[in-house]
Design an enzyme around this catalytic site. Structure first.
Site, PDB file in Angstrom:
ATOM      1  N   ILE A   1     -36.501 -23.923 -39.275  1.00 19.21           N
ATOM      2  CA  ILE A   1     -37.638 -23.153 -39.778  1.00 19.21           C
ATOM      3  C   ILE A   1     -37.205 -21.742 -40.144  1.00 19.21           C
ATOM      4  O   ILE A   1     -36.393 -21.131 -39.446  1.00 19.21           O
ATOM      5  CB  ILE A   1     -38.749 -23.111 -38.705  1.00 19.21           C
ATOM      6  CG1 ILE A   1     -39.251 -24.535 -38.395  1.00 19.21           C
ATOM      7  CG2 ILE A   1     -39.922 -22.224 -39.137  1.00 19.21           C
ATOM      8  CD1 ILE A   1     -40.100 -24.638 -37.143  1.00 19.21           C
ATOM      9  N   CYS A   2     -37.754 -21.224 -41.251  1.00 23.20           N
ATOM     10  CA  CYS A   2     -37.545 -19.827 -41.650  1.00 23.20           C
ATOM     11  C   CYS A   2     -36.089 -19.547 -42.014  1.00 23.20           C
ATOM     12  O   CYS A   2     -35.549 -20.147 -42.929  1.00 23.20           O
ATOM     13  CB  CYS A   2     -38.051 -18.905 -40.526  1.00 23.20           C
ATOM     14  SG  CYS A   2     -38.217 -17.169 -41.001  1.00 23.20           S
ATOM     15  N   ILE A   3     -35.408 -18.657 -41.294  1.00 18.43           N
ATOM     16  CA  ILE A   3     -34.021 -18.292 -41.599  1.00 18.43           C
ATOM     17  C   ILE A   3     -33.027 -19.272 -40.984  1.00 18.43           C
ATOM     18  O   ILE A   3     -31.861 -19.336 -41.389  1.00 18.43           O
ATOM     19  CB  ILE A   3     -33.711 -16.855 -41.125  1.00 18.43           C
ATOM     20  CG1 ILE A   3     -32.352 -16.363 -41.646  1.00 18.43           C
ATOM     21  CG2 ILE A   3     -33.750 -16.781 -39.592  1.00 18.43           C
ATOM     22  CD1 ILE A   3     -32.227 -16.318 -43.151  1.00 18.43           C
TER      23      ILE A   3
END
Length: 225
Positions: free
Chosen positions: A141-143
């Site tokens: 998720i995300c970075i």
């Protein structure tokens, strides 16, 4: 007869978007797991954070030190559902999830400093590689698709997304993975490698939109177990 709940391992990197786990993403991940009638257990390394950020000012607090494990316990609500990452055994869980936040690029790896030249923490590398070797699904998720996924699995040419940021996407590709643009409310699925990713707050902007993407990711990961 009740069906046994699937077990989900969630790796945290501290507490706070700028120096640890993004709290919204972590809570939405745990909520989505429970909404899919699965159980969760958190893991975090017992290491010192890269640095401490005053989130009210957005500045590094000079001279202050915090432990990633202790900070992660703020999210897990104590130590009952939190273990040291080195104790993670993929045989005990059905899948592995990594919420985002800068801790994923500062504490779980040195991606924030070294980019494609960075390396993941040994316990992070071991957790990802051992799960992948058992053909169990992993959600980033995300970075973390870049700061964990590409750093540990790049050589396997996995397909990942961080949204549409060209600079970060190019780093993923430099590490041997494929990047696919994606909206905040959607996911990218690498069926062959059982890898699922979603941009979350790499795009944002709203909690509602981020929740949709994370819920889709959790649902997809669990469906691949």
């Amino acid at each position: 007869m009740n069906q046994e709940k699937k077990k989900v391992a969630v790796v945290l990197s501290g507490c706070g978007v700028f120096d640890g786990t993004e709290i919204h993403e972590a809570v939405l991940t745990l909520l989505a797991v429970e909404e899919e009638n699965a159980s969760w257990h958190c893991f975090a390394p017992k290491i010192e954070q890269l640095h401490v950020i005053d989130h009210a000012k957005g500045e590094v607090v000079e001279g202050e030190k915090r432990d990633v494990f202790s900070e992660s316990a703020r999210i897990s609500r104590g130590s009952e559902k939190l273990s040291e990452l080195g104790e993670y055994d993929p045989n005990d869980f059905d899948c592995l999830l990594f919420p985002g936040g800068f801790g994923g690029a500062k504490n779980l790896s040195d991606f924030a400093i070294k980019g494609p030249e960075g390396i993941a923490l040994d316990s992070v590398e071991q957790a990802v590689r051992s799960t992948h070797s058992l053909a169990k699904p992993i959600g980033f998720i995300c970075i973390t698709p870049a700061s964990v996924g590409a750093l540990t699995l790049g050589g396997d040419q996995v397909t990942l997304t961080i949204g549409n940021d060209r600079e970060t996407a190019s780093v993923i590709e430099a590490l041997g993975s494929r990047h696919e643009d994606c909206s905040v409310e959607d996911i990218v699925v690498d069926y062959q490698n059982k890898i699922v990713s979603t941009p979350a707050y790499m795009l944002g902007p709203s909690l509602k939109q981020v929740r949709i993407g994370i819920a889709k990711l959790v649902r997809q990961v669990l469906s691949m177990t």
